[in-house]
Design an enzyme around this catalytic site. Structure first.
Site, PDB file in Angstrom:
ATOM      1  N   GLU A  48       0.832  -1.212   0.000  1.00  0.00           N
ATOM      2  CA  GLU A  48       0.000   0.000   0.000  1.00  0.00           C
ATOM      3  C   GLU A  48       0.863   1.255   0.000  1.00  0.00           C
ATOM      4  O   GLU A  48       0.593   2.214  -0.735  1.00  0.00           O
ATOM      5  CB  GLU A  48      -0.923  -0.002   1.222  1.00  0.00           C
ATOM      6  CG  GLU A  48      -1.904  -1.164   1.253  1.00  0.00           C
ATOM      7  CD  GLU A  48      -1.372  -2.386   1.991  1.00  0.00           C
ATOM      8  OE1 GLU A  48      -2.196  -3.149   2.520  1.00  0.00           O
ATOM      9  OE2 GLU A  48      -0.130  -2.576   2.021  1.00  0.00           O
TER      10      GLU A  48
ATOM     11  N   CYS B 238      -2.538  -4.007   6.956  1.00  0.00           N
ATOM     12  CA  CYS B 238      -2.180  -4.286   8.350  1.00  0.00           C
ATOM     13  C   CYS B 238      -2.599  -3.134   9.257  1.00  0.00           C
ATOM     14  O   CYS B 238      -2.683  -1.972   8.842  1.00  0.00           O
ATOM     15  CB  CYS B 238      -0.688  -4.573   8.473  1.00  0.00           C
ATOM     16  SG  CYS B 238       0.379  -3.173   8.062  1.00  0.00           S
TER      17      CYS B 238
ATOM     18  N   GLU C 188      14.475 -31.422   0.624  1.00  0.00           N
ATOM     19  CA  GLU C 188      15.228 -32.218  -0.351  1.00  0.00           C
ATOM     20  C   GLU C 188      16.092 -33.175   0.459  1.00  0.00           C
ATOM     21  O   GLU C 188      17.189 -32.811   0.891  1.00  0.00           O
ATOM     22  CB  GLU C 188      16.073 -31.337  -1.261  1.00  0.00           C
ATOM     23  CG  GLU C 188      15.248 -30.484  -2.210  1.00  0.00           C
ATOM     24  CD  GLU C 188      16.060 -29.914  -3.360  1.00  0.00           C
ATOM     25  OE1 GLU C 188      16.999 -30.605  -3.826  1.00  0.00           O
ATOM     26  OE2 GLU C 188      15.755 -28.792  -3.789  1.00  0.00           O
TER      27      GLU C 188
END
Length: 372
Positions: free
Chosen positions: A58, A84, A300
């Site tokens: 924003e 927020c 992984e």
């Protein structure tokens, strides 16, 4: 009304594309995009969330409008996540929008952060700003699946990557695995590494392959953290995993203060999370990684750790690359216990499939894991 809905959806799509631009940089914050328009639908500002501690979407959009010489009084903000309402590394975005004179906010979805969670919308409405919620909600949540997981479940979204032949072999019996899949698939796998907050592997992989597990095949502005499950602190001090210079977090079960001190002198952080049978408590490890603000955890590892994570119900998603080859007997993807009946199988839902070079990429999710 149909024109209005089409316009709203178009602006939200643009905001989502902006959010995508923050894919590799915003963690641990969510990936958010913002578009500002005049009442008659002209775009006057846009932006996306920057690195942690930097401005949110924003504020970037408001700055962009100012740089273009546009007034935003009476404008509409299309934003992919609730603005927020709390003071964190930056100030509240809802206050910035109110102070700028924004007349309406169209947001995709509420922020799952308990510090926000509707309070941003409440502050906007209390200030007389019209609020509409919903367009692009599924896409925004998907883009931030790890952030939602950490906020709601307090643990990262766990994505397990594997590469195998069409008959499920990940390596020959003697360990040969370079390369089953194509260069295109390897680059694509590095792109998924790059978007994660951390890459996780096990000590077996470290000792056998001495991998770096960093991002090399695609451009990336940062390296994800590395997490090693090493129950007895066997990680060599000269392991390649220390080369990239990013944080290395080692989880152990058996205390060895001398080795811990030596590893920490190499820059690692050693944490004890003992579980049963001298092994690391994997669930407790994920909870700790949540506290360390890890949103997406990219696994992984070898078949043993893969199997342990799956058996413990800690894997959310499989990222599987299948090569058009048949290799016959060899090492499998995950060491799982024999089942007494088909009903005991781990149920998966196909989420997406794509051709990557000559290979097939399958994204499959453990059934129900994304419904939180």
């Amino acid at each position: 009304m149909p024109w209005h809905n089409a316009a709203v959806n178009n602006f939200i799509r643009q905001a989502l594309l902006l959010a995508q631009q923050g894919l590799l940089i915003t963690s641990p914050n969510p990936r958010v995009g913002c578009l500002l328009t005049t009442p008659d639908g002209h775009v006057i500002g846009q932006g996306h969330t920057q690195q942690a501690g930097g401005p949110h979407a924003e504020v970037m959009a408001l700055r962009d409008a100012a740089a273009r010489g546009h007034s935003v009084v009476g404008a509409t903000a299309y934003v992919t996540l609730e603005p927020c309402s709390h003071q964190g590394r930056t100030g509240p975005c809802c206050d910035a929008l109110i102070a700028a004179g924004i007349q309406k906010v169209v947001a995709s979805i509420a922020d799952p952060n308990p510090l926000v969670s509707g309070q941003g919308f409440g502050r906007l409405r209390a200030a007389g700003v019209a609020v509409e919620v919903g367009p692009g909600a599924a896409e925004s949540r998907e883009l931030n699946i790890g952030f939602f997981s950490r906020m709601v479940r307090k643990t990262p979204w766990v994505r397990m990557k594997m590469a195998a032949s069409l008959d499920g072999t990940t390596a020959l019996a003697d360990g040969q695995s370079q390369w089953i899949t194509s260069p295109e698939a390897r680059a694509d796998g590095h792109a998924w590494r790059a978007r994660a907050c951390a890459v996780l592997t096990g000590i077996g992989t470290v000792l056998e392959d001495n991998p770096r597990l960093d991002v090399r095949e695609v451009p990336s502005p940062r390296q994800p953290h590395l997490v090693v499950v090493d129950s007895r602190l066997e990680t060599p001090l000269d392991a390649h995993l220390f080369i990239a210079g990013r944080p290395v977090w080692i989880y152990a079960a058996v205390e060895n203060e001398a080795k811990k001190a030596a590893l920490e002198a190499r820059g690692a952080t050693v944490t004890y999370r003992p579980g049963a049978n001298g092994k690391v408590d994997l669930a407790a490890m994920l909870q700790d990684l949540g506290r360390r603000e890890i949103n997406e955890l990219h696994v992984e590892a070898g078949s043993k750790l893969n199997g342990s994570l799956i058996r413990a119900g800690l894997v959310d998603e499989l990222l599987l690359y299948l090569a058009p080859k048949l290799l016959g007997p060899g090492r499998g993807m995950a060491s799982l216990d024999p089942l007494a009946s088909l009903a005991e199988a781990v149920a998966l839902e196909f989420h997406a499939t794509h051709r990557v070079g000559p290979d097939l990429r399958i994204m499959a999710r453990v059934a129900g894991r994304d419904r939180f």
